[in-house]
Design an enzyme around this catalytic site. Structure first.
Site, short mmCIF file in Angstrom:
data_model
loop_
_atom_site.label_atom_id
_atom_site.label_comp_id
_atom_site.label_asym_id
_atom_site.label_seq_id
_atom_site.Cartn_x
_atom_site.Cartn_y
_atom_site.Cartn_z
N CYS A 77 -22.47 -20.07 26.99
CA CYS A 77 -21.09 -19.86 27.45
C CYS A 77 -20.84 -18.38 27.75
CB CYS A 77 -20.07 -20.43 26.46
SG CYS A 77 -18.44 -20.62 27.22
N HIS A 186 -21.82 -25.90 26.67
CA HIS A 186 -22.13 -25.77 25.24
C HIS A 186 -23.13 -26.83 24.79
CE1 HIS A 186 -19.12 -22.72 24.08
NE2 HIS A 186 -18.43 -23.21 25.10
N GLU A 188 -24.60 -27.01 22.01
CA GLU A 188 -24.33 -27.33 20.59
C GLU A 188 -23.21 -28.34 20.45
OE1 GLU A 188 -23.33 -24.72 22.16
OE2 GLU A 188 -21.40 -24.00 21.44
#
Lengths: 210, 254
Positions: A77, A186, A188
């Protein structure tokens, strides 16, 4: 061991939660020694570029050094946007300059369906994956990943491989240049497919060490 | 193609998920850690956690609970309820939240939106609006604060526009009239706000039938639908909702 650089900007916890979940040996740190010893480093971050570079301070030089030494680096990001030469978010700011390109605001436009393009670019968008990109091993040709950005990177580096997503225009979703990797979205927070990307990064780190 | 999002919401009180009707008559709906992990695994696009006692700022247990929920949630995670200062957003982001929603404090101190956006980026500042119709048949909504207990004379649409200018990156728009009734979202309210702003709007309050979810995305121009009861009490699975939306040609991540 993968070191997640903690420079006080953003959702470090989300990144470490995901890495621990996949069984990755992870350390959160902002110490030069840890970063130099790591098999690979992740630069997370949310927020604005200028502020991030300021708080990164002397760590920017450490990151440039270890990246030049061939250590795998994954920017996520804002961390992805910092990989480029400059950003035009709230003024004009120098980035890490590891990949040629600049970060600019997403232009006003319309969606494929003719609706209003809301900004931030928020939510899950389809990313066209490239087989050459090591982060996407085993993920097929296209997948949805979650974005949360108002600015995007115009990549001008001939040596970089870029995966795109479409939001009004084609925008870089992910980049790879040698040992430097980045995701605008993202991983994650990208459910099972996102965790696969982190597993692939861990594998890249281990391979580089051996 | 950006997918429309389906977002389960955990209204949390005393470490349990609860759900009421029109913000009242709460009943137990499960364990937040368990439900959060389940929704993340089952294909939800985001998860919202609202501390409905609004004690996040003063309550260490709530922050610890956010940490526990976040450990098993691998989709974007929004936390709200009683946030009054930008520092608290920093704390929640460090605890595993990706976005924070602000409601009452933003009405009382609109600069909080600007300050938070400056520090953390507007992509993590969600303005929550609880809107109530001034009269049943009129297209006029006022903002309600303090978990629906205190009416104001602020126009909901004007407030949404002002919040966007200040730095909100998204609007979580709840119809108080429809909340918990399962009678369908307030499509007029959602469309009015979505037309007025350029940031994404999450429609909330009134989710019932599959049609109601599709309708607020299609006619209400929402970017996302939030629902609680229909998921907690297993009326529909996330998958069933998304398959129905796909049948209606609404782009979703399956």
């Amino acid at each position: 061991m993968v070191v997640v650089i903690d420079y006080g900007v953003g959702n470090v916890r989300s990144v470490t939660n995901a890495l621990r979940h996949i069984g990755c040996d992870v350390k959160v740190s902002c110490e030069r020694g840890d970063i130099e010893k790591a098999d690979g480093i992740i630069l997370p971050g949310v927020g604005a570029c200028g502020y991030a570079m300021k708080v990164l301070g002397p760590l920017a030089e450490v990151i440039r050094d270890v990246a030049a030494g061939g250590k795998p680096l994954l920017g996520i990001c804002l961390g992805f946007q910092l990989l480029f030469d400059e950003s035009f978010e709230h003024g004009e700011h120098k980035g890490l300059g590891l990949i040629r390109g600049r970060v600019v605001r997403i232009p006003v436009g319309t969606t494929e369906a003719g609706g209003k393009l809301t900004i931030p670019h928020m939510g899950w968008n389809l990313v066209k994956l490239s087989e050459q990109m090591l982060l996407f091993s085993g993920l097929g040709r296209e997948k949805y990943f979650p974005f949360a950005n108002s600015y995007y990177a115009e990549v001008t580096d001939d040596e970089a491989i870029v995966a795109y997503t479409r939001y009004g225009i084609d925008m870089a979703a992910s980049v790879q240049k040698g040992n430097i990797f980045g995701c605008q979205f993202h991983p994650e927070k990208g459910a099972a497919d996102g965790l696969s990307i982190l597993r692939n990064f861990e594998r890249i780190c281990k391979k580089t060490v051996n | 193609m950006l997918a429309k999002r389906v977002i389960p919401c955990l209204d949390v009180k005393d470490n349990r998920v609860v759900k009421g009707i029109n913000f009242l008559n709460l009943r137990d709906a499960g364990d937040p850690v368990e439900l959060g992990a389940r929704y993340s695994d089952e294909g939800a696009d985001e998860l919202v956690f609202l501390d409905i006692t609004a004690t996040i700022r003063s309550n260490k247990t709530i922050v610890e609970l956010v940490e526990k929920v976040a450990e098993n949630v691998f989709i974007p995670f929004t936390v709200g309820g009683g946030i009054t200062r930008a520092d608290e957003i920093g704390l929640l982001l460090r605890s595993g939240a990706d976005k924070c929603s602000i409601n009452t404090a933003a009405v009382q101190n609109p600069q909080l939106l600007a300050e938070s956006a400056e520090r953390f980026g507007n992509q993590c500042v969600v303005l929550a609006i609880d809107a109530k119709r001034t009269e049943p048949d009129k297209k006029n909504w006022h903002v309600t604060i303090k978990a629906g207990s205190e009416p104001t004379d602020i126009d909901a649409i004007e407030w949404a526009v002002k919040a966007q200018t200040l730095g909100a990156g998204e609007i979580l728009l709840t119809s108080m009239d429809a909340d918990g009734t399962k009678a369908g979202y307030d499509i007029e309210l959602t469309a009015a706000v979505a037309d007025a702003v350029d940031i994404p709007v999450i429609a909330s309050g009134g989710a019932g039938t599959l049609e109601s979810l599709a309708d607020v995305l299609e006619y209400g121009k929402a970017d996302a639908v939030l629902a609680a009861s229909i998921f907690h009490y297993e009326q529909y699975s996330i998958r069933e909702v998304k398959e129905y939306l796909a049948e209606r040609n609404i782009p979703v991540r399956l």
